[in-house]
Design an enzyme around this catalytic site. Structure first.
Site: not given
Ligand code: 2AM
Length: 187
Positions: A128, A42
């Site tokens: 991304h 996603h």
């Molecule tokens: P990302 O890795 O694409 O940035 C669900 O957990 C989504 O939230 C993850 O796919 C992650 O996306 C995003 N996310 C952003 N900040 C986060 C954090 N501090 N901890 C966990 N997930 C985070």
């Protein structure tokens, strides 16, 4: 009670399958990476983290108001890379082309969630699609070499018609995501 929430753009099964064929190619490097299972792929617009259940109605209301400000749009999943840099890869991602509308949507989501007390992003949003998280440097060079072959790959068009409020449950086998609500853009 609190839920672990985030606002996302979901992908079609078709594009998830397409991406998965490339992920399989990367897995062959035997690098030490926790790959995101195809069903979990996603785009994250805004990570809310711990969210009191009582706020969900208000979050949905805010998301509906910002959704009205944005027409549906088309972007492409294109290219691949790593955060923060190739010497120390931590997150493996696919890039987003024609991301202007997505960036505007993220900005509005970030601002409206800040009105509800969620922390605004300190860093500039870099659209991304996370496909893996590196656990150790094992076979890192092979992985970087293989990723370089995906630099110009077009993984397909995404037609963004809605945003979703998601719940993430951290289980021993990895995160499981559940759609809490779906908000149509441009209504
Ligand atoms: P990302 O890795 O694409 O940035 C669900 O957990 C989504 O939230 C993850 O796919 C992650 O996306 C995003 N996310 C952003 N900040 C986060 C954090 N501090 N901890 C966990 N997930 C985070």
């Amino acid at each position: 009670m609190s839920l672990r929430c985030f606002i996302a753009i979901e992908l079609t099964d078709e594009i998830k399958r397409n991406i998965d064929t490339y992920v399989e190619q990367l897995k062959a490097t035997k690098a030490d990476v926790k790959w995101v299972p195809a069903k979990n792929l996603h785009l994250t617009l805004k990570f809310l983290g711990s969210t009191p259940e009582e706020l969900l109605t208000e979050i949905n209301r805010k998301l509906s108001s910002i959704a009205k400000l944005h027409d549906r749009f088309t972007s492409r999943i294109f290219g691949a890379g790593v955060f923060p840099d190739i010497k120390q890869p931590r997150v493996i991602w696919l890039g987003i082309k024609d991301a202007e509308d997505m960036i505007k949507l993220q900005k509005n989501a970030d601002e409206s969630m800040a009105e509800l007390g969620f922390k605004k992003e300190d860093r500039e949003f870099s659209p991304h699609l996370t496909i893996g998280r590196v656990r150790s440097p094992k076979n890192k060079d092979m992985l970087i070499k293989e990723l370089a072959t995906l630099k110009e790959v077009d993984f397909g068009k995404i037609e963004v018609q809605n945003i979703t409020l998601m719940k993430s449950e951290l289980k021993p086998g990895g995160a499981e995501y559940f759609r809490l609500s779906e908000i149509l853009l441009g209504k």
